[in-house]
Design a protein around this motif. Structure first.
Motif, PDB file in Angstrom:
ATOM      1  N   ASP A   1      30.274  39.000  32.552  1.00  0.00           N
ATOM      2  CA  ASP A   1      31.004  40.294  33.049  1.00  0.00           C
ATOM      3  C   ASP A   1      29.695  40.997  33.935  1.00  0.00           C
ATOM      4  OD1 ASP A   1      33.159  41.620  30.960  1.00  0.00           O
ATOM      5  OD2 ASP A   1      31.237  40.795  29.098  1.00  0.00           O
TER       6      ASP A   1
ATOM      7  N   GLN B   1      33.397  44.336  34.954  1.00  0.00           N
ATOM      8  CA  GLN B   1      33.796  43.921  35.529  1.00  0.00           C
ATOM      9  C   GLN B   1      33.870  42.505  35.119  1.00  0.00           C
ATOM     10  OE1 GLN B   1      36.856  45.284  38.098  1.00  0.00           O
ATOM     11  NE2 GLN B   1      36.657  43.031  37.243  1.00  0.00           N
TER      12      GLN B   1
ATOM     13  N   GLY C   1      34.929  38.380  34.142  1.00  0.00           N
ATOM     14  CA  GLY C   1      35.043  37.220  34.976  1.00  0.00           C
ATOM     15  C   GLY C   1      35.813  36.642  34.552  1.00  0.00           C
ATOM     16  N   SER C   2      36.361  35.195  34.405  1.00  0.00           N
ATOM     17  CA  SER C   2      37.175  34.306  33.424  1.00  0.00           C
ATOM     18  C   SER C   2      36.039  33.031  34.661  1.00  0.00           C
ATOM     19  CB  SER C   2      37.985  34.346  34.283  1.00  0.00           C
ATOM     20  OG  SER C   2      38.373  34.127  35.994  1.00  0.00           O
TER      21      SER C   2
ATOM     22  N   ALA D   1      33.191  36.476  41.889  1.00  0.00           N
ATOM     23  CA  ALA D   1      34.501  35.977  42.368  1.00  0.00           C
ATOM     24  C   ALA D   1      34.877  37.918  41.456  1.00  0.00           C
ATOM     25  CB  ALA D   1      35.368  35.435  41.687  1.00  0.00           C
ATOM     26  N   ALA D   2      34.087  38.055  40.254  1.00  0.00           N
ATOM     27  CA  ALA D   2      34.385  39.513  40.000  1.00  0.00           C
ATOM     28  C   ALA D   2      33.479  40.335  40.266  1.00  0.00           C
ATOM     29  CB  ALA D   2      33.421  38.945  38.365  1.00  0.00           C
TER      30      ALA D   2
ATOM     31  N   GLY E   1      33.728  40.608  43.589  1.00  0.00           N
ATOM     32  CA  GLY E   1      34.721  40.982  44.604  1.00  0.00           C
ATOM     33  C   GLY E   1      35.332  42.231  44.522  1.00  0.00           C
ATOM     34  N   ARG E   2      36.330  42.033  43.093  1.00  0.00           N
ATOM     35  CA  ARG E   2      36.923  42.503  42.525  1.00  0.00           C
ATOM     36  C   ARG E   2      36.155  44.053  42.324  1.00  0.00           C
ATOM     37  NH1 ARG E   2      38.148  37.954  39.450  1.00  0.00           N
ATOM     38  NH2 ARG E   2      37.035  38.643  37.619  1.00  0.00           N
ATOM     39  N   THR E   3      35.572  44.169  42.011  1.00  0.00           N
ATOM     40  CA  THR E   3      35.292  45.242  41.912  1.00  0.00           C
ATOM     41  C   THR E   3      35.292  46.462  43.133  1.00  0.00           C
ATOM     42  OG1 THR E   3      32.665  44.849  43.278  1.00  0.00           O
ATOM     43  CG2 THR E   3      33.213  45.259  40.570  1.00  0.00           C
ATOM     44  N   ALA E   4      35.618  45.768  44.438  1.00  0.00           N
ATOM     45  CA  ALA E   4      35.721  46.065  45.292  1.00  0.00           C
ATOM     46  C   ALA E   4      34.800  47.567  46.142  1.00  0.00           C
ATOM     47  CB  ALA E   4      37.196  47.352  45.735  1.00  0.00           C
TER      48      ALA E   4
END
Length: 352
Positions: A291, A304, A306-307, A324-325, A327-330
């Motif tokens: 996370d 956020q 992650g995977s 990558a995680a 980036g998904r938080t914008a």
């Protein structure tokens, strides 16, 4: 967690480093000693006793505190340092007895029942020696409470602050126990306190005649009801629960000045991944998930997920998944600045 002890003959010490973060800063930086100071970054994480005397408290927005008390000195939050000092402190506790239950990074219960006769008087001498050693070797003030159960040991250490020692013998415990306000009992929050007060239960003595089922009928949780009855009867918890393998590993870093600059935030996240994995040390377990944690300059926190395709300790793989995680938080388009970034890794419960 595994339980140890818990008999009526238990003798416990609750040791608690005073104003831990602030005390570490005052130890390391002599110009801070004796001055009202706080540890930041965006909110007061810890206030020195000099600052507390002014009315400063943890959780207060830092800007508000500095505006109200311009004489406050603000020290940076040094998480890595506090964790290292915490490890030294807990190692010192374990030098006294292996039966240590940490409560947080600066406090723990120690079961000293088997040492030097197992009396509270002897435990008081052990606690005094521990406090002297913490001051001499770590440069830290440690308050301590001695009693036969956790409740009174913790109440005693609270009473001992700052930098003191309180020993509660059986006679004192028997005298004080009935007069304890239920609102002061460990784990009794405002909602439970209100329900108890509505039932006419203000002090422990008011619990006489109440059963567990009767308290449950007053909307007190059953576990809490059992605890209250045990406290009334003087058979409350004296069990030391030894920590099992850690379930996660994490690292966070304050950015100082809040920012949305990608290079700064990503570099901090990379550093956190490396530091978190270094903390695993000889532990061979591989993280199963991660996370990413952000805190913005308005104190809003984001977690956020992650995977990971499979459990791994490979740092480049973990860094890639963390970025990558992130980036998904914008966060770059959010409009607020990022004040803190961190990462946590979930670990399997069993070691390979």
């Amino acid at each position: 967690m595994s339980g140890v002890g818990g008999s009526v003959d238990a003798v416990l010490i609750h040791a608690d480093a005073d104003a831990f973060f602030a005390s570490v800063e005052q130890r390391d930086f002599p110009h801070l000693r004796g001055r009202p100071m706080v540890v930041g970054p965006q909110v007061v994480a810890c206030a020195s006793y000099e600052a507390r005397a002014l009315g400063v408290h943890a959780g207060m927005p830092l800007r508000q505190a500095v505006r109200r008390w311009p004489e406050l000195v603000v020290a940076d939050f040094r998480g890595e340092v506090y964790e290292a000092v915490s490890a030294e402190l807990l190692a010192m506790f374990r030098d006294v007895t292996p039966l240590v239950e940490p409560g947080s990074m600066e406090e723990a219960f120690l079961d000293v029942s088997a040492l030097d006769g197992g009396s509270v008087e002897e435990a008081g001498r052990i606690a005094a020696g521990l406090r002297e050693r913490a001051r001499r070797e770590l440069g830290l003030p440690v308050s301590a409470g001695v009693a036969r159960a956790k409740l009174f040991a913790k109440l005693a250490s609270r009473r001992a602050k700052p930098d003191g020692l309180v020993v509660v013998d059986a006679e004192t415990e028997a005298r004080v126990r009935p007069r304890l306000p239920v609102s002061d009992l460990w784990g009794v929050g405002p909602a439970t306190t209100a329900r108890l007060h509505d039932a006419g239960i203000v002090h422990v003595a008011d619990l006489v005649g109440w059963s567990v089922d009767g308290l449950v009928e007053r909307r007190v949780a059953r576990a809490m009801a059992r605890n209250l009855v045990a406290i009334r009867d003087g058979v409350d918890d004296a069990t030391i629960r030894l920590p099992g393998p850690r379930k996660s590993i994490s690292s966070t870093r304050s950015l100082g000045r809040a920012t949305r600059q990608r290079s700064v935030v990503e570099e901090a996240l990379r550093d956190n991944v490396v530091r978190a994995m270094e903390r695993l040390g000889d532990d061979a377990r591989e993280p199963t998930r991660l996370d990413v944690h952000l805190r913005y300059d308005d104190q809003h926190a984001v977690i956020q997920p992650g995977s990971l395709d499979e459990p791994t300790r490979d740092v480049p793989t973990l860094v890639g998944a963390a970025l990558a995680a992130l980036g998904r938080t914008a966060y770059e388009e959010d409009g607020r600045g990022v004040a803190m970034v961190g990462v946590s890794f979930t670990l399997p419960t069993r070691r390979p």
